[in-house]
Design a protein around this motif. Structure first.
Motif, PDB file in Angstrom:
ATOM      1  N   ALA A  92      -4.690   5.596  -4.400  1.00 44.87           N
ATOM      2  CA  ALA A  92      -3.548   6.516  -4.783  1.00 44.87           C
ATOM      3  C   ALA A  92      -4.316   7.870  -4.945  1.00 44.87           C
ATOM      4  CB  ALA A  92      -3.151   5.993  -6.307  1.00 44.87           C
ATOM      5  N   ARG A  93      -5.483   8.208  -5.622  1.00 44.84           N
ATOM      6  CA  ARG A  93      -5.766   9.369  -5.998  1.00 44.84           C
ATOM      7  C   ARG A  93      -6.397  10.026  -4.651  1.00 44.84           C
ATOM      8  NH1 ARG A  93      -7.803  10.614 -11.981  1.00 44.84           N
ATOM      9  NH2 ARG A  93      -6.225   9.438 -13.006  1.00 44.84           N
ATOM     10  N   CYS A  94      -6.767   9.110  -3.831  1.00 43.34           N
ATOM     11  CA  CYS A  94      -7.223   9.742  -2.423  1.00 43.34           C
ATOM     12  C   CYS A  94      -5.901  10.387  -1.518  1.00 43.34           C
ATOM     13  CB  CYS A  94      -7.768   8.848  -1.549  1.00 43.34           C
ATOM     14  SG  CYS A  94      -8.502   9.280  -0.027  1.00 43.34           S
ATOM     15  N   ILE A  95      -5.081   9.785  -1.699  1.00 45.43           N
ATOM     16  CA  ILE A  95      -3.608  10.277  -0.792  1.00 45.43           C
ATOM     17  C   ILE A  95      -2.750  11.112  -1.271  1.00 45.43           C
ATOM     18  CG2 ILE A  95      -3.846   8.041   0.525  1.00 45.43           C
ATOM     19  CD1 ILE A  95      -1.554   6.960  -0.542  1.00 45.43           C
ATOM     20  N   LEU A  96      -2.722  11.275  -2.976  1.00 45.64           N
ATOM     21  CA  LEU A  96      -1.868  11.927  -3.448  1.00 45.64           C
ATOM     22  C   LEU A  96      -2.056  13.446  -3.098  1.00 45.64           C
ATOM     23  CD1 LEU A  96      -2.299  10.881  -7.344  1.00 45.64           C
ATOM     24  CD2 LEU A  96       0.067  10.932  -5.645  1.00 45.64           C
ATOM     25  N   ARG A 120       4.014  -2.527  -6.159  1.00 46.93           N
ATOM     26  CA  ARG A 120       3.327  -2.034  -7.412  1.00 46.93           C
ATOM     27  C   ARG A 120       2.482  -0.561  -7.088  1.00 46.93           C
ATOM     28  NH1 ARG A 120       1.825  -0.891 -12.391  1.00 46.93           N
ATOM     29  NH2 ARG A 120      -0.602  -1.144 -12.746  1.00 46.93           N
ATOM     30  N   PHE A 121       2.171  -0.622  -5.795  1.00 47.33           N
ATOM     31  CA  PHE A 121       1.461   0.450  -5.379  1.00 47.33           C
ATOM     32  C   PHE A 121       2.320   1.750  -5.203  1.00 47.33           C
ATOM     33  CE2 PHE A 121      -0.359   3.224  -1.637  1.00 47.33           C
ATOM     34  CZ  PHE A 121      -1.297   3.558  -2.493  1.00 47.33           C
ATOM     35  N   VAL A 122       3.721   1.691  -4.702  1.00 48.15           N
ATOM     36  CA  VAL A 122       4.671   2.639  -4.648  1.00 48.15           C
ATOM     37  C   VAL A 122       5.058   3.065  -6.388  1.00 48.15           C
ATOM     38  CG1 VAL A 122       6.893   3.275  -4.096  1.00 48.15           C
ATOM     39  CG2 VAL A 122       5.552   2.185  -2.607  1.00 48.15           C
ATOM     40  N   ALA A 123       5.115   2.177  -7.160  1.00 50.90           N
ATOM     41  CA  ALA A 123       5.352   2.428  -8.474  1.00 50.90           C
ATOM     42  C   ALA A 123       4.089   3.073  -9.201  1.00 50.90           C
ATOM     43  CB  ALA A 123       5.571   1.110  -9.451  1.00 50.90           C
ATOM     44  N   LEU A 124       3.041   3.134  -8.718  1.00 50.35           N
ATOM     45  CA  LEU A 124       1.856   3.672  -9.223  1.00 50.35           C
ATOM     46  C   LEU A 124       1.915   5.146  -8.714  1.00 50.35           C
ATOM     47  CD1 LEU A 124      -0.715   3.234 -10.925  1.00 50.35           C
ATOM     48  CD2 LEU A 124      -2.094   2.782  -8.929  1.00 50.35           C
ATOM     49  N   LEU A 125       2.198   5.262  -7.560  1.00 52.91           N
ATOM     50  CA  LEU A 125       2.378   6.596  -6.959  1.00 52.91           C
ATOM     51  C   LEU A 125       3.380   7.471  -7.397  1.00 52.91           C
ATOM     52  CD1 LEU A 125       1.939   6.033  -3.058  1.00 52.91           C
ATOM     53  CD2 LEU A 125       0.473   7.252  -4.468  1.00 52.91           C
ATOM     54  N   GLU A 126       4.506   6.785  -7.861  1.00 55.36           N
ATOM     55  CA  GLU A 126       5.698   7.615  -8.476  1.00 55.36           C
ATOM     56  C   GLU A 126       5.369   7.985  -9.851  1.00 55.36           C
ATOM     57  OE1 GLU A 126       8.839   4.698  -8.048  1.00 55.36           O
ATOM     58  OE2 GLU A 126       9.449   5.562  -6.194  1.00 55.36           O
ATOM     59  N   ARG A 127       4.554   7.112 -10.667  1.00 54.83           N
ATOM     60  CA  ARG A 127       4.218   7.498 -11.881  1.00 54.83           C
ATOM     61  C   ARG A 127       3.081   8.594 -11.977  1.00 54.83           C
ATOM     62  NH1 ARG A 127       5.699   3.944 -16.323  1.00 54.83           N
ATOM     63  NH2 ARG A 127       6.883   2.271 -15.476  1.00 54.83           N
ATOM     64  N   MET A 128       2.272   8.617 -11.049  1.00 55.11           N
ATOM     65  CA  MET A 128       1.033   9.659 -10.919  1.00 55.11           C
ATOM     66  C   MET A 128       1.926  11.036 -10.689  1.00 55.11           C
ATOM     67  SD  MET A 128      -2.003   7.787  -9.232  1.00 55.11           S
ATOM     68  CE  MET A 128      -3.537   6.802  -9.977  1.00 55.11           C
TER      69      MET A 128
END
Length: 321
Positions: A92-96, A120-128
């Motif tokens: 996630a931190r790589c593609i943000l 779960r991955f999409v939710a993590l991106l949204e929260r970040m």
């Protein structure tokens, strides 16, 4: 406009042309013609050819000036200790985008454990993205600053889709499928993504015993296993491209009480690893985990605890360095 790419190879279980599904740019809707704009303050140093010497994927996890281009990072520990969750965090931190503190680079995941949870991955991106939008005056998730980008007040659907266009995944059900996926990257797949910075393998040790079984049979020779070939390919990819390789592994042998983890995939893999994160559950709190970072030459770097929440991994302060 770029259409969705589904790459499917099918073959019998005894064939080296396995059933591998590669989803690349599945959520691509639009990409500007010029995507080679200079990165501002993210790539801290450059190697010949303009490639970054330091790839700041996660400045909370790694020491200063790390990881460097070509480093191989191992996330090791027993099952259920947060290794796959940590891998999601790094991807996630790589593609943000850079305004959210990410590297705005490409990442490839080879999923051997089949643990990847897309929702779960999409939710993590949204929260970040939402956390950064809620605190525009705070430092970004990674070093580098927001540059000239405008930070949206709320994460938009197009922001998440834009992140996902920089992410590719291949599901591998055997070491042969993993070998095929890595061979495809070496043959030109990695070169096709000029800003590929993270190559992740979840479950590198998943096929260890299946690969070892023929060699353990009576009268069997010392043939090179498919896993050894995969490790060799990972080393070549790390050396030939400006990427960081991150792989999760499990404990293959039960260690005596009180002794450190026993780690052995093959000599080729052990010689590649630059940083090793060891994961374990806390004996005092089942909801807490312990993370220990080792460097190949400097030894123990730190030991700290973390918890897993809906917002991802929450790290504590460093306990020992």
């Amino acid at each position: 406009m770029r259409s969705t790419l589904f790459f499917v190879l099918k073959g019998s279980s005894s064939s080296l042309s396995p059933h591998v599904i590669l989803l690349q740019n599945q959520w691509r809707t639009h990409e500007p013609a010029n995507n080679m704009e200079p990165q501002k303050n993210v790539e801290q140093a450059c190697m010949p050819g303009g490639h970054p010497a330091v790839i700041p994927i996660d400045t909370e996890l790694f020491p200063k000036e790390a990881p460097r281009c070509g480093d191989v990072v191992e996330l090791h520990g027993p099952e259920g200790c947060g290794k796959s969750e940590m891998l999601l965090r790094l991807i996630a931190r790589c593609i943000l985008p850079r305004y959210a503190g990410g590297s705005e680079s490409y990442a490839v995941l080879l999923d051997c454990d089949l643990h990847f949870d897309f929702l779960r991955f999409v939710a993590l991106l949204e929260r970040m993205l939402k956390r950064q939008a809620a605190q525009p005056s705070s430092p970004p998730l990674n070093e580098g600053g927001a540059g000239d980008y405008a930070i949206p007040n709320e994460p938009r659907e197009e922001d998440v889709c834009s992140c996902l266009t920089r992410f590719s995944i291949a599901s591998c059900h055997s070491s042969s499928q993993l070998l095929l996926a890595l061979s495809g990257l070496e043959a030109g797949g990695a070169a096709a993504l000029p800003r590929l910075r993270l190559l992740a393998v979840d479950g590198l040790s998943a096929f260890y015993w299946i690969d070892r079984a023929p060699a353990m049979a009576p009268g069997a020779g010392q043939a090179i296993t498919t896993l050894q070939r995969c490790c060799s390919l990972l080393g070549r990819l790390a050396a030939a491209h400006p990427v960081v390789v991150v792989a999760t592994t499990q404990s293959l042998f039960k260690a005596p009480s009180g002794s450190p983890h026993q780690i052995f995939l093959c000599k080729g893999w052990n010689s590649l690893v630059s940083y090793q994160f060891q994961f374990e559950r806390s004996v005092r709190d089942d909801r807490q985990f312990i993370l220990t970072l080792f460097h190949v030459t400097r030894g123990l770097l730190y030991r700290r605890s973390f918890t897993i929440t809906a917002a991802g991994i929450q790290l504590s302060s460093v306990e020992q360095s």
